[in-house]
Every structure is written in structure tokens, then in C-alpha cells.
Motif scaffolding. Structure first.
Motif, mmCIF file in Angstrom:
data_model
loop_
_atom_site.group_PDB
_atom_site.id
_atom_site.type_symbol
_atom_site.label_atom_id
_atom_site.label_comp_id
_atom_site.label_asym_id
_atom_site.label_seq_id
_atom_site.Cartn_x
_atom_site.Cartn_y
_atom_site.Cartn_z
ATOM 1 N N LEU A 65 0.824 -1.201 0.000
ATOM 2 C CA LEU A 65 0.000 0.000 0.000
ATOM 3 C C LEU A 65 0.864 1.259 0.000
ATOM 4 O O LEU A 65 0.567 2.226 -0.713
ATOM 5 C CB LEU A 65 -0.932 0.010 1.214
ATOM 6 N N PRO A 78 1.272 3.837 6.362
ATOM 7 C CA PRO A 78 -0.031 3.405 5.828
ATOM 8 C C PRO A 78 -1.209 3.921 6.650
ATOM 9 O O PRO A 78 -2.111 3.179 7.034
ATOM 10 C CB PRO A 78 0.078 1.882 5.882
ATOM 11 N N ILE A 133 -4.202 6.825 6.753
ATOM 12 C CA ILE A 133 -4.974 7.702 5.880
ATOM 13 C C ILE A 133 -5.908 8.565 6.720
ATOM 14 O O ILE A 133 -6.549 8.076 7.642
ATOM 15 C CB ILE A 133 -5.798 6.879 4.860
ATOM 16 N N ALA A 183 -7.359 -0.162 -4.557
ATOM 17 C CA ALA A 183 -7.465 -0.451 -3.126
ATOM 18 C C ALA A 183 -8.915 -0.221 -2.721
ATOM 19 O O ALA A 183 -9.675 0.438 -3.443
ATOM 20 C CB ALA A 183 -6.527 0.427 -2.305
ATOM 21 N N VAL A 217 -11.400 0.862 0.652
ATOM 22 C CA VAL A 217 -11.647 1.253 2.038
ATOM 23 C C VAL A 217 -12.829 0.430 2.535
ATOM 24 O O VAL A 217 -13.903 0.448 1.944
ATOM 25 C CB VAL A 217 -11.976 2.754 2.162
ATOM 26 N N ILE A 219 -8.094 -1.079 3.160
ATOM 27 C CA ILE A 219 -7.865 -0.009 4.133
ATOM 28 C C ILE A 219 -9.037 -0.026 5.110
ATOM 29 O O ILE A 219 -10.189 0.115 4.713
ATOM 30 C CB ILE A 219 -7.774 1.361 3.440
ATOM 31 N N ALA A 248 -5.583 -5.931 7.174
ATOM 32 C CA ALA A 248 -5.652 -4.647 6.489
ATOM 33 C C ALA A 248 -4.246 -4.175 6.125
ATOM 34 O O ALA A 248 -3.278 -4.461 6.825
ATOM 35 C CB ALA A 248 -6.348 -3.611 7.364
ATOM 36 N N GLY A 267 -3.861 -0.805 5.450
ATOM 37 C CA GLY A 267 -3.832 0.577 5.889
ATOM 38 C C GLY A 267 -4.960 0.846 6.864
ATOM 39 O O GLY A 267 -5.922 0.078 6.955
ATOM 40 N N GLN A 327 -7.611 3.990 8.188
ATOM 41 C CA GLN A 327 -8.142 5.323 7.910
ATOM 42 C C GLN A 327 -8.829 5.870 9.154
ATOM 43 O O GLN A 327 -9.709 5.221 9.724
ATOM 44 C CB GLN A 327 -9.126 5.260 6.746
#
Length: 359
Positions: A8, A17, A19, A175, A177, A217, A236, A238, A240
Motif C-alpha cells: 500500500l 499506511p 490515511i 485499493a 476502504v 484499508i 488490512a 492501511g 483510515q
């Protein structure tokens, strides 16, 4: 786990990673730039904004950072079956509420509403060479994804269920979310005529990871190194965070909004359609309660969002928390004041000082 994160980071050209979630009405270019400059991915929300406003915000962000950042667009349909009678009833209800605050209310024909979506903004983003575009509320058309791909732009979708994630993966997203039910703000759900997905993040992430072929993510309820480490353990690539930054100095949230967030508890938020017609999680207030008890049919997102706009703007300018949308997640009580840079760096320091750091 390490390989997922490295993939990522390489894909998005970031150092960490982590966000920052795009929060329309809260996230500012200064917030986005601060996260980008600190090594994460800042995300600028442009959903529903005019091309002119979108361009201005992109340029303002670019003036504050030379690092990659993402923009977020709405991919929902602009129109839906809507009853003019339901809208008239809602207008009458809101007009009475406006009178309570000596605020004028304008009755408008349905045909006069002007909406924007990603079709109006893509050319601007390509011209400005924005490297990453994320979408919520839907699946962008193949032609638009092809345009992005041809210019080397990375595309990120938003899913609230395994089915949605699979559709995004099949469409060619770079990717995805994955938004758990804990997340604040609007649900990214987009499959029509099906019950709203209400899956918790701890259940959703590993199942989506096992289903799709692209980095996942995680979003929803994440606020510190423990919750970040947890979603990475689940597969995961990443994490967020949105509510974590609500009370930041760069946040556009009003002071009364920030106060409500900082004084919230784990049970302060609930799902509502009251303000926009689309399911969203926010801190409860009297408008949400009154709308729930009214029994009224709430018009489709693009209409209800417009119908309540003046009331929300008045509440924001006047510090009236009971008539503004206080979008926040289930961990909003863990939000902190301070600069975005300091809040981001605190996360990184926590992670690196962990007895078994993930990076």
C-alpha cells in the motif's frame, strides 16, 4: 502483514499506511497537507461540490504540500424516484422549524435543484495531476476508471459489505476502504434495494481481505496504536482515521461541534437519515430525534441534503448544536485537540514505541 503495508505504501507513495478520512465540511486543505507532509495520505473531500470549488480546493492543497494526496468524490446517482408530495410535506415541516429561529425558508420546484457528481470533476483532477482518487456512495463507470488508469491515477473504492467489496475489486479498484458500522459520517453503502450493511470492522475486514485481490484499508472506530495494530493483524494494509482529527486546529468543524465531540461518550452516536436522507452516524441531537419521531418520509439524499442546508448553515454560524449534523464515529470520545501534524505524529510515535511495533 508487513507485505500488505509495504504494498500500500508503494501504491500510494507514502511513508506510513495511515490515511486521514475525507470529511466534507470538516476536512480542510491545511489538514490534508499536514497529514501528507507528515508521511501519511491526506484526503480532500470534494463530493457534491462544483467544479469551480473543487479546483480551488485542489489548488489550495497543492500550494501547501508537494507530497501525494487523494481527493474523494461521490459516485452515487444524482436522481432517484422521489415523490413531489413527500418533498412538499418535508418543506412544510422544515419551514415551521425555520420560523422557530426566524429563518426564512424558500420553496423551490424539484427541477430547480442543481447537483454535481464525479462526472463534473474528473477532468479537473486529471488536469491538476491529482495522483489518487477515492470514491464513495457507488461504483464509478468503467470509462472513468479507464481515464484514471490511462493517466496513472490510483483509484480507491469504499465498501461496507463483502458484496460491495467484490464489485469494487472486479471493477479494477487499486485499493478498497472497508468501512465498519463504527465509522462516523455517511455510510459508503451503494447496493440499492438491499438492507443497509451494518457489519462491525473486526468482522468485516478479514472477510473482505479473503475475498478481494487488492489492498484493504480499514475504517471505523480507529483512534490509537492499539486499534491500528488490530486492523493490521486482521489483514488490512492501511488504517483510515476520521473522528480522530475532528477537533484538530485545522478542522473546519464549528466550536460547538468540537465541544460536542470532545465531550461525547461511546454511546453518543447513532445512525440517522434526518439531515441528508442518506444513512450517516453522528452525535444525537434534537433535530435527529424530532425527525425520527415525525414519521415523515425523508427524500433521497440529494434533495434532503439541499432542503436542510440553510438550517445547518444557520446552526453552524450561530453555534446551535441541535440543528447541525455532528458526524462522528463510535470512538469520537477519543478525539484530541491540537494541530493535525501533532496528532498524526503522536500516532506514529505510539506505534514505534510499542513493544512489538508494526513499523
Amino acid at each position: 502483514m508487513i507485505q500488505f503495508m509495504e504494498d500500500l505504501k508503494h501504491l500510494l507513495d507514502i511513508s506510513y499506511p495511515i490515511i486521514q478520512a475525507p470529511m466534507l465540511g470538516v476536512t480542510t486543505p491545511a489538514m490534508v497537507a499536514a497529514v501528507a507532509n507528515a508521511g501519511g495520505l491526506g484526503c480532500l473531500p470534494l463530493g457534491g461540490l462544483s467544479p469551480e470549488k473543487s479546483l480551488a480546493l485542489v489548488k489550495e492543497t497543492k500550494a501547501k504540500t508537494s507530497k501525494p494526496f487523494a481527493v474523494n468524490l461521490f459516485a452515487h446517482s444524482l436522481t432517484s424516484e422521489v415523490s413531489e408530495e413527500d418533498i412538499k410535506i418535508m418543506e412544510n415541516y422544515l419551514e415551521a422549524l425555520h420560523k422557530k429561529y426566524n429563518l426564512p425558508f424558500e420553496h423551490k420546484p424539484i427541477s430547480s435543484y442543481r447537483f454535481y457528481n464525479h462526472h463534473d470533476q474528473i477532468d479537473i483532477l486529471l488536469d491538476e495531476q491529482v495522483p489518487i482518487v477515492s470514491f464513495t456512495f457507488g461504483l464509478p463507470e468503467a470509462q472513468i476508471l479507464s481515464q484514471l488508469r490511462e493517466r496513472g491515477v490510483k483509484a480507491i473504492g469504499t465498501a461496507t459489505s463483502i458484496k460491495e467489496a467484490a464489485l469494487l475489486d472486479k471493477a479494477g479498484m487499486d485499493a478498497i476502504v472497508v468501512q465498519g458500522i463504527e465509522a462516523g459520517g455517511h455510510r459508503g453503502s451503494f447496493i440499492d434495494k438491499e438492507p443497509l450493511p451494518q457489519v462491525g470492522l473486526i468482522s468485516l475486514v478479514p472477510q473482505v481481505v479473503d475475498t478481494v485481490s487488492v489492498p484493504v484499508i480499514a475504517a471505523g472506530g480507529i483512534f490509537d496504536h492499539r486499534t491500528i495494530k488490530a486492523v493490521f493483524t486482521l489483514g488490512a494494509a492501511g488504517a483510515q482515521l476520521g473522528s480522530y482529527f475532528l477537533a484538530a486546529e485545522e478542522s473546519a468543524a464549528s466550536e460547538v461541534y468540537k465541544e460536542r465531540v470532545l465531550s461525547s461518550t461511546d454511546t453518543s452516536t447513532e445512525l440517522t437519515q434526518a439531515f441528508t436522507g442518506k444513512w450517516a452516524r453522528g452525535i444525537g441531537n434534537s433535530f435527529m430525534e424530532e425527525m425520527k419521531n415525525s414519521g415523515l418520509v425523508i427524500p433521497y439524499y440529494t434533495y434532503q441534503n439541499s432542503l436542510t442546508a440553510a438550517l445547518r448553515d444557520f446552526g453552524k454560524s450561530g453555534g446551535i448544536a441541535d440543528i447541525i449534523s455532528l458526524w462522528a464515529g463510535q470512538s469520537a470520545s477519543q478525539s484530541k485537540s491540537g494541530s493535525t501534524e501533532a496528532l498524526f505524529n503522536k500516532l506514529i510515535q505510539q506505534i514505534k514505541s510499542d513493544t512489538n511495533p508494526i513499523f
